[in-house]
Design an enzyme around this catalytic site. Sequence first.
Site, PDB file in Angstrom:
ATOM      1  N   ASP A   1      81.594 155.891  82.197  1.00  0.00           N
ATOM      2  CA  ASP A   1      82.343 154.700  82.041  1.00  0.00           C
ATOM      3  C   ASP A   1      82.414 153.999  82.460  1.00  0.00           C
ATOM      4  O   ASP A   1      81.312 153.772  83.652  1.00  0.00           O
ATOM      5  CB  ASP A   1      83.901 155.257  82.378  1.00  0.00           C
ATOM      6  CG  ASP A   1      84.627 155.962  81.566  1.00  0.00           C
ATOM      7  OD1 ASP A   1      84.100 156.220  80.640  1.00  0.00           O
ATOM      8  OD2 ASP A   1      85.516 156.287  81.629  1.00  0.00           O
ATOM      9  N   LYS A   2      82.187 152.398  82.124  1.00  0.00           N
ATOM     10  CA  LYS A   2      81.576 150.732  82.725  1.00  0.00           C
ATOM     11  C   LYS A   2      82.679 151.700  84.490  1.00  0.00           C
ATOM     12  O   LYS A   2      81.499 150.826  84.911  1.00  0.00           O
ATOM     13  CB  LYS A   2      82.200 150.080  81.753  1.00  0.00           C
ATOM     14  CG  LYS A   2      81.965 148.800  82.997  1.00  0.00           C
ATOM     15  CD  LYS A   2      82.087 147.845  81.291  1.00  0.00           C
ATOM     16  CE  LYS A   2      81.511 146.618  82.086  1.00  0.00           C
ATOM     17  NZ  LYS A   2      82.200 145.379  81.563  1.00  0.00           N
TER      18      LYS A   2
END
Length: 323
Positions: free
Chosen positions: A143-144
Amino acid sequence: MADFIEVSKVEEGTRLLRWFLRHFPSMPQREFYRLCRGGQIRVNSKRVRGTEVLNAGDAVRIPPTIAGYVEVRPKKTESGEHFSLEDLEALRKCIIHNDADVVVFNKPAGLAVQGGTGIRKSVDKMAAALFPYDKIALVHRLDKETSGVLVVAKNQKAAQSLATQFQTKTAHKEYLALLAGDVSPKNGVIDNYMLKGQVFNASTRLNSGAGPRPQRAITEYSVLTCAAGCVSWVRFLPKTGRTHQLRLHSALSLNAPIVGDALYGGRQKLDGALASVLQTNNLFLFAYKLTFQHPSTGRMMTLRATVPDFMLPVMKFLEFKLP
């Protein structure tokens, strides 16, 4: 007249033969060695055998006789991307392993892994700029908001090998997370199904009817330590790789969302002293360790990332340790 090419920082450690074949892939190896023996190819004006390891800043002599072989030029940055040389240098400093087949980053929180609409900076595009003579390919995601170990393939053979390892679960990932709550039981396996940010048990899945069907999500977890019933320091070993799996399992299955999770965490009530130490909006989920088989050598590799700076004060305050 001979030309010279300076070895870049990201090419440091590459053997001369491999470096040359990246730049001039159509040139036969026998021609390369013939030119070395004749003194036509040189490094820093010195004769070479072709097996030398290059350093950043080395000047490689390119003889005019190879003008017929097409030189591979670095790929230009695509429009819509907005990263600077400083951004590339910052990502280069995040490299924890680099060879001819793979590069492994300690990805910082807040940096997207894959480019797309509205994404100005991403690991895949920036890695392609750092390694312009390689075929960069993503083989897994973070995930970012998640920081930690991310392996990227540098050629098609490596990409196929690593993708297969992640699909067959022979590559193993280990995460560390700070959860807002006292997790009980302290060890276990979460085994349920996910769909659109929700979790379901097996019977719900069987009766789901038409439309998208939930996907099975399995996570092994263990509480390493906890503090005053307020937060838990947890190790996650995901057995599947669903979107937001660890975040959903924390918030909905363990009833203890990951600290800093604005999407699934709701309003997390933390001790006043701890809250003052946090003072960050970062997600406290960290991809700590990754084990995989090297695509060329076959050797099993285990790589660890260093803890991100925003987590260190909290670990020190709570006296939490790495496993």
